[in-house]
Write a protein that holds these residues in place. Sequence first.
Motif, PDB file in Angstrom:
ATOM      1  N   LEU A  54      43.899  43.626  42.092  1.00  0.00           N
ATOM      2  CA  LEU A  54      42.902  44.215  41.197  1.00  0.00           C
ATOM      3  C   LEU A  54      42.814  43.456  39.876  1.00  0.00           C
ATOM      4  N   LEU A  55      43.945  42.979  39.370  1.00  0.00           N
ATOM      5  CA  LEU A  55      43.933  42.225  38.119  1.00  0.00           C
ATOM      6  C   LEU A  55      43.184  40.904  38.286  1.00  0.00           C
ATOM      7  N   LEU A  56      43.385  40.234  39.411  1.00  0.00           N
ATOM      8  CA  LEU A  56      42.666  38.988  39.681  1.00  0.00           C
ATOM      9  C   LEU A  56      41.164  39.228  39.739  1.00  0.00           C
ATOM     10  N   VAL A  57      40.776  40.261  40.468  1.00  0.00           N
ATOM     11  CA  VAL A  57      39.351  40.591  40.598  1.00  0.00           C
ATOM     12  C   VAL A  57      38.776  40.998  39.246  1.00  0.00           C
ATOM     13  N   GLY A  58      39.518  41.800  38.498  1.00  0.00           N
ATOM     14  CA  GLY A  58      39.043  42.251  37.194  1.00  0.00           C
ATOM     15  C   GLY A  58      38.863  41.113  36.211  1.00  0.00           C
ATOM     16  N   ALA A  63      35.162  37.534  33.272  1.00  0.00           N
ATOM     17  CA  ALA A  63      34.734  36.201  32.853  1.00  0.00           C
ATOM     18  C   ALA A  63      33.335  35.891  33.373  1.00  0.00           C
ATOM     19  N   ALA A  64      33.077  36.216  34.650  1.00  0.00           N
ATOM     20  CA  ALA A  64      31.762  35.956  35.236  1.00  0.00           C
ATOM     21  C   ALA A  64      30.679  36.781  34.549  1.00  0.00           C
ATOM     22  N   PRO A 116      43.667  28.897  41.024  1.00  0.00           N
ATOM     23  CA  PRO A 116      42.590  28.522  41.942  1.00  0.00           C
ATOM     24  C   PRO A 116      41.790  29.722  42.456  1.00  0.00           C
ATOM     25  N   THR A 117      42.479  30.830  42.697  1.00  0.00           N
ATOM     26  CA  THR A 117      41.788  32.038  43.162  1.00  0.00           C
ATOM     27  C   THR A 117      40.870  32.592  42.078  1.00  0.00           C
ATOM     28  N   LEU A 118      41.340  32.605  40.842  1.00  0.00           N
ATOM     29  CA  LEU A 118      40.509  33.053  39.728  1.00  0.00           C
ATOM     30  C   LEU A 118      39.243  32.206  39.605  1.00  0.00           C
ATOM     31  N   ILE A 119      39.388  30.903  39.754  1.00  0.00           N
ATOM     32  CA  ILE A 119      38.231  30.013  39.658  1.00  0.00           C
ATOM     33  C   ILE A 119      37.232  30.310  40.775  1.00  0.00           C
ATOM     34  N   ALA A 120      37.750  30.476  41.998  1.00  0.00           N
ATOM     35  CA  ALA A 120      36.870  30.757  43.136  1.00  0.00           C
ATOM     36  C   ALA A 120      36.127  32.084  42.952  1.00  0.00           C
ATOM     37  N   LEU A 121      36.836  33.119  42.527  1.00  0.00           N
ATOM     38  CA  LEU A 121      36.212  34.428  42.331  1.00  0.00           C
ATOM     39  C   LEU A 121      35.207  34.391  41.181  1.00  0.00           C
ATOM     40  N   PHE A 122      35.551  33.671  40.119  1.00  0.00           N
ATOM     41  CA  PHE A 122      34.647  33.533  38.976  1.00  0.00           C
ATOM     42  C   PHE A 122      33.335  32.883  39.397  1.00  0.00           C
ATOM     43  N   LEU A 123      33.425  31.767  40.096  1.00  0.00           N
ATOM     44  CA  LEU A 123      32.213  31.058  40.520  1.00  0.00           C
ATOM     45  C   LEU A 123      31.398  31.885  41.502  1.00  0.00           C
ATOM     46  N   TYR A 124      32.086  32.587  42.404  1.00  0.00           N
ATOM     47  CA  TYR A 124      31.399  33.374  43.423  1.00  0.00           C
ATOM     48  C   TYR A 124      30.716  34.607  42.815  1.00  0.00           C
ATOM     49  N   VAL A 179      31.952  42.707  42.099  1.00  0.00           N
ATOM     50  CA  VAL A 179      33.291  43.276  42.276  1.00  0.00           C
ATOM     51  C   VAL A 179      33.586  43.511  43.754  1.00  0.00           C
ATOM     52  N   VAL A 180      32.626  44.089  44.469  1.00  0.00           N
ATOM     53  CA  VAL A 180      32.842  44.382  45.887  1.00  0.00           C
ATOM     54  C   VAL A 180      33.052  43.094  46.681  1.00  0.00           C
ATOM     55  N   ILE A 181      32.257  42.064  46.382  1.00  0.00           N
ATOM     56  CA  ILE A 181      32.419  40.777  47.049  1.00  0.00           C
ATOM     57  C   ILE A 181      33.792  40.182  46.725  1.00  0.00           C
ATOM     58  N   SER A 182      34.175  40.251  45.456  1.00  0.00           N
ATOM     59  CA  SER A 182      35.437  39.657  45.023  1.00  0.00           C
ATOM     60  C   SER A 182      36.649  40.373  45.621  1.00  0.00           C
TER      61      SER A 182
END
Length: 246
Positions: A54-58, A63-64, A116-124, A179-182
């Motif tokens: 949840l922290l990663l997604v949040g 940021a996005a 790397p996961t944060l970057i991927a989720l941010f861009l997505y 959020v749901v996608i992430s």
Amino acid sequence: MKLAVIIRLLLLAVLVAFIVSPTRFAAVFAPFTNNNAPAIYTQTSLLSLTISHLLLVGAATLAASLVSVVLAVIVTRPFGVEFLPLSRSIANIGQTFPPVAVLALAVPVFGFGPIPTLIALFLYGLLPIFENALTGLTNLPGNVSEAARGSGMTGWQRLTQVEFPLAFPVILAGIRLSVVISLATATIGSTVAAKTLGEVIIAGLQSNNTAFVLQGGLVVGVLALLIHDGLVTVERAMARRTGRQA
């Protein structure tokens, strides 16, 4: 409506009970194991994995949201209209490169772990928030904008006191989608040593233990459902306050 709320609350209660003390649910998952394999994943605390997930997604969504809304504000001002194509290109980056490809490119630079996961989720997460922010800010009632301008409000005052509050329900809908996608996408972060619920799913796939796969998948799915419904409720409340449909 009341029945739906009760069902959601019960679902939340069961989810919390399972995350806090998963071993109590061993009998539920036992039928999905083979050769006396463990029914509950205990190598890492399910609670800690859920919190980390949840922290990663949040963090990525925050940021996005900041970048997307700032870009949408810029391109809806007279001085920034010409930057709309560039802004759309930036927002589309995450949809152009699959998250797995982003991870593959980021790991050599940043190493294994959550970055790397944060970057991927941010861009997505950029595109749905940017498009909704753009829609919300460009489809304001004309009479409201003219009234604000006629009352002597500055551009900043119109943006913060009129435009953004009216656009917020639409922007929130984009954040909800992101959020749901992430939440689902973040599971792949475990392939690069990020602490997510994907760890449980991957462990199940590697050991051919369906019980583990179900545990990780169900927790992510229920979290996505509850967070989605919570944000929908906030959207509707904001839409009623502003007189706009979300």
